[in-house]
Design an enzyme around this catalytic site. Structure first.
Site, mmCIF file in Angstrom:
data_model
loop_
_atom_site.group_PDB
_atom_site.id
_atom_site.type_symbol
_atom_site.label_atom_id
_atom_site.label_comp_id
_atom_site.label_asym_id
_atom_site.label_seq_id
_atom_site.Cartn_x
_atom_site.Cartn_y
_atom_site.Cartn_z
ATOM 1 N N GLY A 9 0.816 -1.215 0.000
ATOM 2 C CA GLY A 9 0.000 0.000 0.000
ATOM 3 C C GLY A 9 0.846 1.260 0.000
ATOM 4 N N ALA A 10 1.892 1.273 -0.842
ATOM 5 C CA ALA A 10 2.789 2.442 -0.887
ATOM 6 C C ALA A 10 2.311 3.474 -1.897
ATOM 7 C CB ALA A 10 4.211 1.988 -1.202
ATOM 8 N N SER A 12 -0.225 5.530 -1.500
ATOM 9 C CA SER A 12 -0.766 6.762 -0.912
ATOM 10 C C SER A 12 -0.450 6.821 0.576
ATOM 11 C CB SER A 12 -2.289 6.851 -1.152
ATOM 12 O OG SER A 12 -2.995 6.114 -0.194
ATOM 13 N N GLY A 13 -0.800 7.949 1.186
ATOM 14 C CA GLY A 13 -0.746 8.101 2.637
ATOM 15 C C GLY A 13 0.576 7.713 3.283
ATOM 16 N N GLY A 15 2.158 4.805 3.565
ATOM 17 C CA GLY A 15 3.070 3.941 2.792
ATOM 18 C C GLY A 15 3.917 4.750 1.828
ATOM 19 N N SER A 142 -2.738 0.349 15.221
ATOM 20 C CA SER A 142 -3.463 1.600 15.412
ATOM 21 C C SER A 142 -3.958 1.745 16.832
ATOM 22 C CB SER A 142 -4.660 1.693 14.473
ATOM 23 O OG SER A 142 -5.333 2.913 14.721
ATOM 24 N N TYR A 189 -12.786 -2.830 10.836
ATOM 25 C CA TYR A 189 -11.462 -2.236 10.684
ATOM 26 C C TYR A 189 -10.681 -2.314 11.994
ATOM 27 C CZ TYR A 189 -7.892 1.425 10.460
ATOM 28 O OH TYR A 189 -6.712 2.122 10.546
HETATM 29 P P1 NDP Z 1 -4.468 5.216 2.700
HETATM 30 O O1 NDP Z 1 -5.874 4.870 2.341
HETATM 31 O O2 NDP Z 1 -3.915 6.518 2.246
HETATM 32 O O3 NDP Z 1 -3.491 4.076 2.216
HETATM 33 C C1 NDP Z 1 -3.868 2.736 2.212
HETATM 34 C C2 NDP Z 1 -3.083 2.000 1.173
HETATM 35 O O4 NDP Z 1 -3.506 0.627 1.183
HETATM 36 C C3 NDP Z 1 -3.309 2.525 -0.253
HETATM 37 O O5 NDP Z 1 -2.068 2.523 -0.910
HETATM 38 C C4 NDP Z 1 -4.243 1.484 -0.835
HETATM 39 O O6 NDP Z 1 -4.121 1.327 -2.223
HETATM 40 C C5 NDP Z 1 -3.719 0.231 -0.143
HETATM 41 N N1 NDP Z 1 -4.643 -0.886 -0.264
HETATM 42 C C6 NDP Z 1 -5.951 -0.945 0.090
HETATM 43 N N2 NDP Z 1 -6.469 -2.135 -0.245
HETATM 44 C C7 NDP Z 1 -5.482 -2.865 -0.830
HETATM 45 C C8 NDP Z 1 -5.404 -4.148 -1.422
HETATM 46 N N3 NDP Z 1 -6.479 -4.943 -1.499
HETATM 47 N N4 NDP Z 1 -4.227 -4.553 -1.918
HETATM 48 C C9 NDP Z 1 -3.150 -3.746 -1.879
HETATM 49 N N5 NDP Z 1 -3.157 -2.511 -1.362
HETATM 50 C C10 NDP Z 1 -4.320 -2.068 -0.854
HETATM 51 O O7 NDP Z 1 -4.434 5.104 4.299
HETATM 52 P P2 NDP Z 1 -3.251 5.359 5.377
HETATM 53 O O8 NDP Z 1 -2.004 5.739 4.723
HETATM 54 O O9 NDP Z 1 -3.834 6.233 6.406
HETATM 55 O O10 NDP Z 1 -3.126 3.907 6.027
HETATM 56 C C11 NDP Z 1 -1.927 3.193 6.053
HETATM 57 C C12 NDP Z 1 -1.849 2.386 7.338
HETATM 58 O O11 NDP Z 1 -1.819 3.265 8.457
HETATM 59 C C13 NDP Z 1 -3.007 1.429 7.582
HETATM 60 O O12 NDP Z 1 -2.504 0.214 8.066
HETATM 61 C C14 NDP Z 1 -3.837 2.146 8.638
HETATM 62 O O13 NDP Z 1 -4.559 1.218 9.419
HETATM 63 C C15 NDP Z 1 -2.729 2.792 9.428
HETATM 64 N N6 NDP Z 1 -3.124 3.893 10.275
HETATM 65 C C16 NDP Z 1 -3.605 5.066 9.747
HETATM 66 C C17 NDP Z 1 -3.958 6.099 10.584
HETATM 67 C C18 NDP Z 1 -4.489 7.380 10.064
HETATM 68 O O14 NDP Z 1 -4.810 8.225 10.891
HETATM 69 N N7 NDP Z 1 -4.600 7.589 8.763
HETATM 70 C C19 NDP Z 1 -3.792 5.984 12.033
HETATM 71 C C20 NDP Z 1 -3.274 4.711 12.474
HETATM 72 C C21 NDP Z 1 -2.935 3.736 11.608
HETATM 73 P P3 NDP Z 1 -4.829 2.326 -3.279
HETATM 74 O O15 NDP Z 1 -3.941 3.524 -3.336
HETATM 75 O O16 NDP Z 1 -4.831 1.531 -4.539
HETATM 76 O O17 NDP Z 1 -6.196 2.639 -2.754
#
Ligand code: NDP
Length: 314
Positions: A9-10, A12-13, A15, A142, A189
Protein backbone atom coordinates in the site's frame (compact mmCIF):
# COMPACT_ATOMS: atom_id res chain seq x y z
CA UNK A 1 24.78 -2.61 -0.46
CA UNK A 2 21.43 -0.83 -0.32
CA UNK A 3 18.71 -2.42 1.81
CA UNK A 4 15.58 -3.71 0.10
CA UNK A 5 12.25 -2.92 1.76
CA UNK A 6 8.86 -4.16 0.57
CA UNK A 7 6.03 -1.77 1.56
CA UNK A 8 2.42 -2.77 0.94
CA UNK A 9 0.00 0.00 0.00
CA UNK A 10 2.79 2.44 -0.89
CA UNK A 11 0.59 4.25 -3.43
CA UNK A 12 -0.77 6.76 -0.91
CA UNK A 13 -0.75 8.10 2.64
CA UNK A 14 1.63 6.56 5.17
CA UNK A 15 3.07 3.94 2.79
CA UNK A 16 4.01 6.54 0.18
CA UNK A 17 5.47 8.93 2.76
CA UNK A 18 7.57 6.07 4.18
CA UNK A 19 8.77 5.02 0.72
CA UNK A 20 9.82 8.60 0.07
CA UNK A 21 11.58 8.98 3.43
CA UNK A 22 13.55 5.73 2.89
CA UNK A 23 14.43 6.55 -0.73
CA UNK A 24 15.75 9.97 0.30
CA UNK A 25 18.36 8.41 2.59
CA UNK A 26 20.00 6.80 -0.46
CA UNK A 27 20.36 3.60 1.58
CA UNK A 28 17.16 1.83 0.49
CA UNK A 29 15.54 0.37 -2.58
CA UNK A 30 11.78 0.30 -2.02
CA UNK A 31 9.49 -2.32 -3.57
CA UNK A 32 6.10 -0.60 -3.70
CA UNK A 33 3.66 -3.53 -3.45
CA UNK A 34 0.41 -2.04 -4.78
CA UNK A 35 -2.90 -3.06 -6.30
CA UNK A 36 -2.96 -0.18 -8.80
CA UNK A 37 0.23 -0.05 -10.84
CA UNK A 38 -0.43 3.26 -12.59
CA UNK A 39 -1.50 5.03 -9.38
CA UNK A 40 1.67 3.82 -7.63
CA UNK A 41 3.95 5.00 -10.47
CA UNK A 42 2.26 8.40 -10.49
CA UNK A 43 2.46 8.64 -6.70
CA UNK A 44 6.20 7.87 -6.69
CA UNK A 45 6.80 10.55 -9.33
CA UNK A 46 4.59 13.07 -7.54
CA UNK A 47 6.76 12.94 -4.41
CA UNK A 48 9.96 13.14 -6.46
CA UNK A 49 11.31 9.60 -5.95
CA UNK A 50 13.94 8.73 -8.55
CA UNK A 51 13.63 5.65 -10.75
CA UNK A 52 16.60 3.79 -9.29
CA UNK A 53 15.20 4.01 -5.76
CA UNK A 54 11.98 2.06 -6.28
CA UNK A 55 10.16 -0.71 -8.18
CA UNK A 56 6.39 -1.03 -8.36
CA UNK A 57 5.13 -4.62 -8.14
CA UNK A 58 1.54 -5.75 -8.28
CA UNK A 59 -0.08 -6.99 -5.06
CA UNK A 60 -3.79 -7.16 -4.27
CA UNK A 61 -4.16 -8.21 -0.66
CA UNK A 62 -7.85 -8.92 -1.21
CA UNK A 63 -6.81 -12.05 -3.16
CA UNK A 64 -4.68 -14.81 -1.63
CA UNK A 65 -3.80 -15.90 -5.17
CA UNK A 66 -2.39 -12.43 -5.83
CA UNK A 67 -0.38 -12.62 -2.58
CA UNK A 68 1.21 -15.90 -3.75
CA UNK A 69 1.91 -14.47 -7.20
CA UNK A 70 3.55 -11.41 -5.66
CA UNK A 71 5.86 -13.66 -3.60
CA UNK A 72 6.78 -15.64 -6.76
CA UNK A 73 7.40 -12.47 -8.76
CA UNK A 74 9.51 -10.97 -6.00
CA UNK A 75 11.63 -14.14 -5.74
CA UNK A 76 12.15 -14.09 -9.49
CA UNK A 77 13.84 -10.67 -9.21
CA UNK A 78 16.52 -12.41 -7.06
CA UNK A 79 16.74 -9.44 -4.73
CA UNK A 80 17.26 -10.05 -1.04
CA UNK A 81 14.42 -9.11 1.32
CA UNK A 82 15.68 -7.08 4.28
CA UNK A 83 12.53 -5.41 5.61
CA UNK A 84 8.82 -6.09 5.08
CA UNK A 85 6.31 -3.38 5.98
CA UNK A 86 2.67 -4.51 6.13
CA UNK A 87 0.97 -1.13 5.78
CA UNK A 88 -1.98 -1.34 3.36
CA UNK A 89 -5.50 -1.17 4.76
CA UNK A 90 -9.11 -0.58 3.86
CA UNK A 91 -11.62 1.15 6.12
CA UNK A 92 -15.35 1.15 5.38
CA UNK A 93 -16.97 3.08 8.23
CA UNK A 94 -20.20 3.89 6.38
CA UNK A 95 -20.80 0.54 4.60
CA UNK A 96 -24.26 -0.85 5.33
CA UNK A 97 -23.43 -4.28 3.91
CA UNK A 98 -20.16 -6.21 3.99
CA UNK A 99 -18.10 -6.70 0.84
CA UNK A 100 -15.81 -9.67 0.31
CA UNK A 101 -12.36 -10.58 -0.94
CA UNK A 102 -11.71 -12.95 -3.87
CA UNK A 103 -11.82 -15.92 -1.48
CA UNK A 104 -15.00 -14.61 0.16
CA UNK A 105 -13.72 -13.11 3.44
CA UNK A 106 -15.19 -9.86 4.77
CA UNK A 107 -12.99 -7.27 3.08
CA UNK A 108 -11.49 -5.29 6.00
CA UNK A 109 -10.27 -8.31 7.93
CA UNK A 110 -9.62 -10.20 4.66
CA UNK A 111 -7.32 -7.46 3.33
CA UNK A 112 -5.77 -5.91 6.44
CA UNK A 113 -5.26 -9.15 8.39
CA UNK A 114 -5.58 -12.33 6.28
CA UNK A 115 -3.80 -10.96 3.17
CA UNK A 116 -0.93 -9.70 5.31
CA UNK A 117 -0.91 -12.87 7.42
CA UNK A 118 -0.24 -15.01 4.33
CA UNK A 119 2.25 -12.50 2.90
CA UNK A 120 4.26 -12.27 6.11
CA UNK A 121 4.33 -16.04 6.60
CA UNK A 122 5.57 -16.66 3.05
CA UNK A 123 8.13 -13.84 3.08
CA UNK A 124 9.55 -14.87 6.45
CA UNK A 125 11.64 -17.44 4.56
CA UNK A 126 13.08 -14.70 2.39
CA UNK A 127 13.86 -12.50 5.40
CA UNK A 128 15.65 -15.44 7.02
CA UNK A 129 17.94 -15.74 4.00
CA UNK A 130 18.95 -12.08 3.95
CA UNK A 131 22.41 -11.20 5.28
CA UNK A 132 21.34 -7.66 6.19
CA UNK A 133 22.52 -6.72 9.70
CA UNK A 134 19.08 -5.67 10.99
CA UNK A 135 16.21 -7.56 9.34
CA UNK A 136 12.76 -6.36 10.30
CA UNK A 137 9.09 -7.14 9.78
CA UNK A 138 6.69 -4.34 10.65
CA UNK A 139 2.90 -4.53 10.82
CA UNK A 140 1.21 -1.14 11.12
CA UNK A 141 -1.17 -1.09 14.09
CA UNK A 142 -3.46 1.60 15.41
CA UNK A 143 -4.66 3.30 18.54
CA UNK A 144 -8.25 2.57 17.46
CA UNK A 145 -7.85 -1.13 18.22
CA UNK A 146 -6.54 -0.34 21.69
CA UNK A 147 -9.36 -0.01 24.19
CA UNK A 148 -6.91 1.23 26.84
CA UNK A 149 -6.91 4.62 25.05
CA UNK A 150 -9.47 7.39 24.61
CA UNK A 151 -9.63 6.91 20.82
CA UNK A 152 -10.00 3.15 21.28
CA UNK A 153 -13.05 3.72 23.44
CA UNK A 154 -15.10 5.47 20.78
CA UNK A 155 -17.85 2.98 19.89
CA UNK A 156 -18.03 0.56 18.20
CA UNK A 157 -15.07 -0.84 20.14
CA UNK A 158 -12.78 -3.57 18.82
CA UNK A 159 -13.60 -6.99 20.22
CA UNK A 160 -12.63 -10.35 18.71
CA UNK A 161 -14.74 -12.32 21.20
CA UNK A 162 -14.00 -16.03 20.97
CA UNK A 163 -13.25 -15.74 17.21
CA UNK A 164 -16.33 -17.79 16.30
CA UNK A 165 -17.15 -15.68 13.20
CA UNK A 166 -13.58 -15.97 11.91
CA UNK A 167 -13.50 -19.70 12.59
CA UNK A 168 -16.69 -20.13 10.58
CA UNK A 169 -15.11 -18.49 7.54
CA UNK A 170 -16.02 -14.78 7.86
CA UNK A 171 -18.02 -15.20 4.65
CA UNK A 172 -21.34 -13.66 5.62
CA UNK A 173 -23.14 -17.00 5.82
CA UNK A 174 -22.85 -17.28 9.57
CA UNK A 175 -21.30 -13.90 10.18
CA UNK A 176 -18.95 -11.42 8.54
CA UNK A 177 -17.52 -10.28 11.89
CA UNK A 178 -14.73 -12.01 13.83
CA UNK A 179 -16.81 -12.17 17.03
CA UNK A 180 -19.81 -13.56 15.17
CA UNK A 181 -21.87 -10.36 15.57
CA UNK A 182 -23.77 -8.07 13.21
CA UNK A 183 -21.78 -6.41 10.41
CA UNK A 184 -20.26 -3.05 11.34
CA UNK A 185 -17.63 -1.64 8.97
CA UNK A 186 -15.92 0.59 11.53
CA UNK A 187 -15.64 -2.28 14.01
CA UNK A 188 -14.35 -4.66 11.33
CA UNK A 189 -11.46 -2.24 10.68
CA UNK A 190 -10.65 -1.95 14.39
CA UNK A 191 -10.81 -5.72 14.79
CA UNK A 192 -8.42 -6.11 11.85
CA UNK A 193 -5.94 -3.76 13.55
CA UNK A 194 -6.12 -5.85 16.76
CA UNK A 195 -5.31 -8.88 14.56
CA UNK A 196 -2.31 -7.00 13.12
CA UNK A 197 -0.94 -6.25 16.59
CA UNK A 198 -1.59 -9.80 17.89
CA UNK A 199 0.08 -11.28 14.79
CA UNK A 200 3.19 -9.17 15.29
CA UNK A 201 3.55 -10.44 18.88
CA UNK A 202 2.92 -14.06 17.89
CA UNK A 203 5.57 -13.79 15.14
CA UNK A 204 7.93 -12.39 17.75
CA UNK A 205 7.26 -15.27 20.16
CA UNK A 206 7.60 -17.95 17.49
CA UNK A 207 10.43 -16.63 15.32
CA UNK A 208 12.49 -13.85 16.86
CA UNK A 209 15.03 -16.03 18.67
CA UNK A 210 15.38 -18.53 15.86
CA UNK A 211 15.68 -16.00 13.01
CA UNK A 212 17.03 -12.80 14.58
CA UNK A 213 14.30 -10.88 12.72
CA UNK A 214 12.91 -7.87 14.60
CA UNK A 215 9.10 -7.84 14.66
CA UNK A 216 7.42 -4.53 15.45
CA UNK A 217 4.17 -2.63 15.26
CA UNK A 218 3.41 1.04 15.69
CA UNK A 219 0.85 3.76 15.94
CA UNK A 220 2.28 6.61 13.87
CA UNK A 221 -0.21 9.24 15.13
CA UNK A 222 -3.49 10.36 13.60
CA UNK A 223 -2.76 11.07 9.94
CA UNK A 224 -6.16 12.69 9.41
CA UNK A 225 -5.53 13.64 5.78
CA UNK A 226 -4.89 10.24 4.16
CA UNK A 227 -7.11 8.30 1.77
CA UNK A 228 -8.10 6.01 4.65
CA UNK A 229 -11.05 8.28 5.36
CA UNK A 230 -12.16 8.48 1.72
CA UNK A 231 -15.37 6.55 2.37
CA UNK A 232 -16.40 8.65 5.34
CA UNK A 233 -19.20 11.23 5.06
CA UNK A 234 -18.05 14.67 3.72
CA UNK A 235 -18.72 16.51 7.00
CA UNK A 236 -16.48 14.06 8.86
CA UNK A 237 -13.71 14.53 6.31
CA UNK A 238 -13.98 18.31 6.67
CA UNK A 239 -13.92 18.39 10.47
CA UNK A 240 -11.67 15.44 11.35
CA UNK A 241 -8.26 17.05 10.51
CA UNK A 242 -8.86 20.31 12.49
CA UNK A 243 -10.42 18.28 15.34
CA UNK A 244 -7.28 16.15 15.56
CA UNK A 245 -5.00 19.18 15.17
CA UNK A 246 -6.53 21.51 17.74
CA UNK A 247 -8.63 19.39 20.11
CA UNK A 248 -6.99 15.98 20.59
CA UNK A 249 -3.55 17.21 19.41
CA UNK A 250 -3.00 13.71 18.01
CA UNK A 251 -2.67 15.01 14.44
CA UNK A 252 0.45 14.20 12.51
CA UNK A 253 1.29 15.09 8.89
CA UNK A 254 1.82 12.36 6.31
CA UNK A 255 5.45 13.43 6.03
CA UNK A 256 6.07 13.20 9.79
CA UNK A 257 4.25 9.84 10.02
CA UNK A 258 6.38 8.55 7.11
CA UNK A 259 9.54 9.57 8.97
CA UNK A 260 8.32 7.70 12.05
CA UNK A 261 7.67 4.48 10.15
CA UNK A 262 11.01 4.91 8.36
CA UNK A 263 12.65 4.98 11.82
CA UNK A 264 11.04 1.66 12.68
CA UNK A 265 12.44 0.32 9.39
CA UNK A 266 16.02 1.43 9.81
CA UNK A 267 16.91 3.35 12.97
CA UNK A 268 19.39 1.32 15.06
CA UNK A 269 17.75 2.56 18.28
CA UNK A 270 14.39 1.03 17.26
CA UNK A 271 15.72 -2.47 16.69
CA UNK A 272 14.03 -4.16 19.67
CA UNK A 273 11.61 -6.97 18.75
CA UNK A 274 8.03 -7.42 19.99
CA UNK A 275 7.49 -3.68 20.51
CA UNK A 276 4.50 -1.45 19.68
CA UNK A 277 6.06 1.98 19.05
CA UNK A 278 4.38 5.34 19.59
CA UNK A 279 5.61 8.94 19.62
CA UNK A 280 5.27 11.81 22.10
CA UNK A 281 4.09 15.27 21.07
CA UNK A 282 7.75 16.24 20.75
CA UNK A 283 8.17 13.37 18.25
CA UNK A 284 10.33 11.11 20.40
CA UNK A 285 9.58 7.40 20.19
CA UNK A 286 8.65 5.19 23.15
CA UNK A 287 7.52 1.59 23.75
CA UNK A 288 3.77 1.82 24.21
CA UNK A 289 1.40 -0.50 26.12
CA UNK A 290 -1.22 -2.45 24.20
CA UNK A 291 -4.75 -3.02 25.48
CA UNK A 292 -5.62 -6.22 27.34
CA UNK A 293 -7.10 -7.86 24.24
CA UNK A 294 -4.36 -6.66 21.87
CA UNK A 295 -1.71 -8.25 24.14
CA UNK A 296 -3.60 -11.47 25.00
CA UNK A 297 -1.15 -14.30 24.19
CA UNK A 298 -3.86 -16.99 24.27
CA UNK A 299 -5.95 -15.08 21.76
CA UNK A 300 -2.90 -14.43 19.57
CA UNK A 301 -2.24 -18.18 19.42
CA UNK A 302 -5.84 -18.98 18.57
CA UNK A 303 -5.95 -16.23 15.95
CA UNK A 304 -2.78 -17.66 14.42
CA UNK A 305 -4.23 -21.15 14.19
CA UNK A 306 -7.61 -20.09 12.75
CA UNK A 307 -5.91 -17.73 10.26
CA UNK A 308 -3.55 -20.49 9.11
CA UNK A 309 -6.55 -22.62 8.18
CA UNK A 310 -8.32 -19.80 6.34
CA UNK A 311 -5.30 -18.90 4.19
CA UNK A 312 -4.45 -22.54 3.48
CA UNK A 313 -1.24 -22.86 5.51
CA UNK A 314 -2.60 -25.60 7.78
P1 NDP B 1 -4.47 5.22 2.70
O1 NDP B 1 -5.87 4.87 2.34
O2 NDP B 1 -3.91 6.52 2.25
O3 NDP B 1 -3.49 4.08 2.22
C1 NDP B 1 -3.87 2.74 2.21
C2 NDP B 1 -3.08 2.00 1.17
O4 NDP B 1 -3.51 0.63 1.18
C3 NDP B 1 -3.31 2.53 -0.25
O5 NDP B 1 -2.07 2.52 -0.91
C4 NDP B 1 -4.24 1.48 -0.83
O6 NDP B 1 -4.12 1.33 -2.22
C5 NDP B 1 -3.72 0.23 -0.14
N1 NDP B 1 -4.64 -0.89 -0.26
C6 NDP B 1 -5.95 -0.95 0.09
N2 NDP B 1 -6.47 -2.13 -0.25
C7 NDP B 1 -5.48 -2.86 -0.83
C8 NDP B 1 -5.40 -4.15 -1.42
N3 NDP B 1 -6.48 -4.94 -1.50
N4 NDP B 1 -4.23 -4.55 -1.92
C9 NDP B 1 -3.15 -3.75 -1.88
N5 NDP B 1 -3.16 -2.51 -1.36
C10 NDP B 1 -4.32 -2.07 -0.85
O7 NDP B 1 -4.43 5.10 4.30
P2 NDP B 1 -3.25 5.36 5.38
O8 NDP B 1 -2.00 5.74 4.72
O9 NDP B 1 -3.83 6.23 6.41
O10 NDP B 1 -3.13 3.91 6.03
C11 NDP B 1 -1.93 3.19 6.05
C12 NDP B 1 -1.85 2.39 7.34
O11 NDP B 1 -1.82 3.27 8.46
C13 NDP B 1 -3.01 1.43 7.58
O12 NDP B 1 -2.50 0.21 8.07
C14 NDP B 1 -3.84 2.15 8.64
O13 NDP B 1 -4.56 1.22 9.42
C15 NDP B 1 -2.73 2.79 9.43
N6 NDP B 1 -3.12 3.89 10.28
C16 NDP B 1 -3.61 5.07 9.75
C17 NDP B 1 -3.96 6.10 10.58
C18 NDP B 1 -4.49 7.38 10.06
O14 NDP B 1 -4.81 8.23 10.89
N7 NDP B 1 -4.60 7.59 8.76
C19 NDP B 1 -3.79 5.98 12.03
C20 NDP B 1 -3.27 4.71 12.47
C21 NDP B 1 -2.94 3.74 11.61
P3 NDP B 1 -4.83 2.33 -3.28
O15 NDP B 1 -3.94 3.52 -3.34
O16 NDP B 1 -4.83 1.53 -4.54
O17 NDP B 1 -6.20 2.64 -2.75
Amino acid sequence: RKGTAVITGASSGLGLATAKALAETGKWHVIMACRNFLKAEKAAKSVGMSKEDYTVMHLDLASLESVKQFVDNFRRTEQPLDVLVCNAAVYQPTAKEPSFTAEGFEISVGTNHLGHFLLSRLLLDDLKKSDYPSKRMIIVGSITGNTNTLAGNVPPKANLGDLRGLASGLNGQNSSMIDGGEFDGAKAYKDSKVCNMLTMQELHRRYHEETGVTFASLYPGCIATTGLFREHIPLFRLLFPPFQKYITKGYVSEEEAGKRLAQVVSDPSLGKSGVYWSWNNNSSSFENQLSKEASDAEKAKKLWEVSEKLVGLA
